[in-house]
Structure formats: C-alpha cells, structure tokens
Design a protein around this motif. Structure first.
Motif, short mmCIF file in Angstrom:
data_model
loop_
_atom_site.label_atom_id
_atom_site.label_comp_id
_atom_site.label_asym_id
_atom_site.label_seq_id
_atom_site.Cartn_x
_atom_site.Cartn_y
_atom_site.Cartn_z
N LEU A 42 0.81 -1.34 -0.01
CA LEU A 42 -0.09 -0.18 -0.08
C LEU A 42 0.72 1.32 0.04
CD1 LEU A 42 -3.00 -0.74 2.39
CD2 LEU A 42 -3.17 -0.29 0.19
N ASP A 43 1.92 1.36 0.82
CA ASP A 43 2.90 2.32 0.86
C ASP A 43 3.50 2.78 -0.16
OD1 ASP A 43 4.05 4.60 2.33
OD2 ASP A 43 5.82 3.22 2.06
N THR A 44 3.97 1.55 -1.19
CA THR A 44 4.56 1.75 -2.31
C THR A 44 3.66 2.16 -3.28
OG1 THR A 44 6.03 0.00 -1.63
CG2 THR A 44 6.05 0.59 -4.11
N ALA A 45 2.40 1.89 -3.26
CA ALA A 45 1.58 2.24 -4.31
C ALA A 45 1.36 3.82 -4.31
CB ALA A 45 0.29 1.33 -4.42
N MET A 46 1.10 4.28 -2.86
CA MET A 46 0.87 5.55 -2.88
C MET A 46 2.11 6.33 -3.43
SD MET A 46 -2.21 5.79 -1.95
CE MET A 46 -3.33 6.44 -0.84
N ARG A 47 3.33 5.93 -3.03
CA ARG A 47 4.60 6.85 -3.28
C ARG A 47 4.96 6.72 -4.82
NH1 ARG A 47 9.29 4.97 -0.85
NH2 ARG A 47 8.30 2.97 -0.43
N LEU A 48 4.42 5.49 -5.70
CA LEU A 48 4.75 5.37 -7.07
C LEU A 48 3.46 6.28 -7.82
CD1 LEU A 48 5.65 1.74 -7.61
CD2 LEU A 48 7.08 3.71 -7.87
N LYS A 49 2.57 6.39 -7.55
CA LYS A 49 1.46 7.21 -8.15
C LYS A 49 2.01 8.23 -8.89
CE LYS A 49 -3.24 8.13 -7.46
NZ LYS A 49 -4.35 8.23 -6.32
N ILE A 50 2.85 9.14 -8.30
CA ILE A 50 2.99 10.41 -8.91
C ILE A 50 4.09 10.26 -10.14
CG2 ILE A 50 4.78 11.35 -7.23
CD1 ILE A 50 2.26 13.42 -9.29
N TRP A 51 5.04 9.37 -9.60
CA TRP A 51 6.13 8.86 -10.75
C TRP A 51 5.61 8.17 -11.79
CZ3 TRP A 51 10.09 11.88 -10.32
CH2 TRP A 51 10.39 12.22 -8.93
N ALA A 52 4.69 7.28 -11.45
CA ALA A 52 4.00 6.60 -12.57
C ALA A 52 3.32 7.65 -13.67
CB ALA A 52 2.78 5.59 -12.18
N TYR A 85 -3.54 13.79 -21.82
CA TYR A 85 -2.64 12.44 -21.62
C TYR A 85 -2.26 12.61 -20.12
CZ TYR A 85 -1.89 12.66 -26.64
OH TYR A 85 -1.93 12.61 -28.12
N ILE A 86 -2.10 13.66 -19.51
CA ILE A 86 -1.94 13.35 -18.08
C ILE A 86 -2.96 13.09 -17.17
CG2 ILE A 86 -1.52 15.09 -16.18
CD1 ILE A 86 0.27 16.79 -17.95
N ILE A 87 -4.15 13.50 -17.59
CA ILE A 87 -5.48 12.81 -16.90
C ILE A 87 -5.37 11.33 -17.15
CG2 ILE A 87 -7.84 12.84 -17.09
CD1 ILE A 87 -7.54 16.03 -17.65
N PHE A 88 -5.12 10.59 -18.40
CA PHE A 88 -5.30 9.38 -18.55
C PHE A 88 -4.08 8.45 -17.78
CE2 PHE A 88 -7.96 10.41 -22.33
CZ PHE A 88 -8.85 9.16 -22.20
N ALA A 89 -2.95 9.26 -17.66
CA ALA A 89 -1.94 8.69 -16.90
C ALA A 89 -2.27 8.59 -15.35
CB ALA A 89 -0.55 9.49 -17.11
N PHE A 90 -2.96 9.75 -14.88
CA PHE A 90 -3.48 9.89 -13.47
C PHE A 90 -4.76 8.79 -13.38
CE2 PHE A 90 -6.90 11.23 -10.69
CZ PHE A 90 -6.13 11.07 -9.32
N LEU A 91 -5.38 8.51 -14.16
CA LEU A 91 -6.65 7.60 -14.10
C LEU A 91 -6.00 6.14 -13.86
CD1 LEU A 91 -9.24 9.02 -16.46
CD2 LEU A 91 -9.30 8.92 -14.09
N GLY A 92 -4.92 5.80 -14.72
CA GLY A 92 -4.16 4.50 -14.85
C GLY A 92 -3.79 4.39 -13.40
N ALA A 93 -2.93 5.43 -12.83
CA ALA A 93 -2.34 5.10 -11.83
C ALA A 93 -3.22 4.96 -10.71
CB ALA A 93 -1.24 6.28 -11.70
N HIS A 94 -4.26 5.89 -10.76
CA HIS A 94 -5.44 5.78 -9.72
C HIS A 94 -6.13 4.37 -9.51
CE1 HIS A 94 -8.04 7.52 -6.64
NE2 HIS A 94 -9.14 7.01 -7.44
N VAL A 95 -6.66 3.94 -10.77
CA VAL A 95 -7.10 2.67 -10.85
C VAL A 95 -6.20 1.44 -10.14
CG1 VAL A 95 -8.14 0.84 -12.33
CG2 VAL A 95 -8.65 3.08 -12.60
N THR A 97 -3.78 1.82 -8.11
CA THR A 97 -3.90 2.15 -6.19
C THR A 97 -5.11 1.48 -5.92
OG1 THR A 97 -2.32 4.10 -6.87
CG2 THR A 97 -3.59 3.67 -4.61
N GLU A 98 -6.24 1.98 -6.36
CA GLU A 98 -7.48 1.32 -5.66
C GLU A 98 -7.31 -0.27 -5.72
OE1 GLU A 98 -9.79 3.06 -4.22
OE2 GLU A 98 -8.36 4.80 -4.49
N LEU A 99 -7.02 -0.72 -6.92
CA LEU A 99 -6.93 -2.18 -7.05
C LEU A 99 -5.89 -2.78 -5.91
CD1 LEU A 99 -7.57 -4.66 -8.70
CD2 LEU A 99 -5.66 -4.48 -9.92
N ILE A 100 -4.83 -2.15 -5.44
CA ILE A 100 -3.85 -2.39 -4.34
C ILE A 100 -4.70 -2.40 -3.30
CG2 ILE A 100 -1.84 -1.99 -3.28
CD1 ILE A 100 -1.36 -3.25 -5.98
#
Length: 108
Positions: A42-52, A85-95, A97-100
């Motif tokens: 969980l911690d890694t998913a939250m920290r990787l979100k912005i870098w993803a 493109y930034i919004i789509f990348a955010f959605l991918g990272a967010h989905v 994170t929610e799956l994790i």
C-alpha cells in the motif's frame, strides 16, 4: 484522432503497470525482509502514483513546456491534448492504487 486515443490508452496502461508492478515487487521484497507485505504494498502504491504519471507522459518536464508554449501562442488544442494525456495517466495510476487497496483490504 486514432493517434490521440492510442497514446492516451498507452499512458493509462503504462501508469497502471508501474504502480501495480512496483507494488507487487515491493511486497515480494517485503517478504524477504520479514516486513508486512500488505503494508509495504500500500505504501509503495501511494508513493509510486506520481512517478507513474510522470513516466507515462514522458518522464520529464517536456509535456509542461508543450502546454506552456502552446497556451502562450494561443494554440489550445495541443495544450488540451497534453492535459488529457496527463489525466489518462493519472486515471491509470489511480485505478492501480485502488486495486492494490482492494487486494490489501483484509490484510491491513
């Protein structure tokens, strides 16, 4: 239009894969280090979100430059594409994170 959708889809899945893959590998490492895997995941998913998001849209400040230069010149369409493109990348990272969070729900 096809190029836009293709790139937007790739940005989504690149960000999704970075968060999901990084979190899963971090949990495997946590097992070897005798740490709680779900917490580390969980911690890694939250920290990787912005870098993803950054990695998916180009890995640098170039997309921001494209937005800035096009807006100052009055061309809104390329700027809107970069923002999309930034919004789509955010959605991918967010989905991802929610799956994790869903995977780790009972463990934490």
């Amino acid at each position: 239009m096809t190029y836009f959708l293709t790139k937007a889809g790739l940005d989504f899945f690149i960000a999704f894969g970075i968060v999901l893959g990084g979190s899963l590998l971090a949990s495997i490492g946590a097992v070897f280090m005798l740490l709680p895997p779900a917490t580390i995941m969980l911690d890694t998913a939250m920290r990787l979100k912005i870098w993803a998001i950054v990695a998916a849209v180009g890995g640098s400040v170039d997309p921001v430059r494209v937005i800035e230069s096009n807006i100052t010149q009055g061309h809104l369409s390329p700027a809107a594409q970069q923002i999309s493109y930034i919004i789509f990348a955010f959605l991918g990272a967010h989905v991802a994170t929610e799956l994790i969070k869903l995977i780790c729900k009972g463990a934490v």
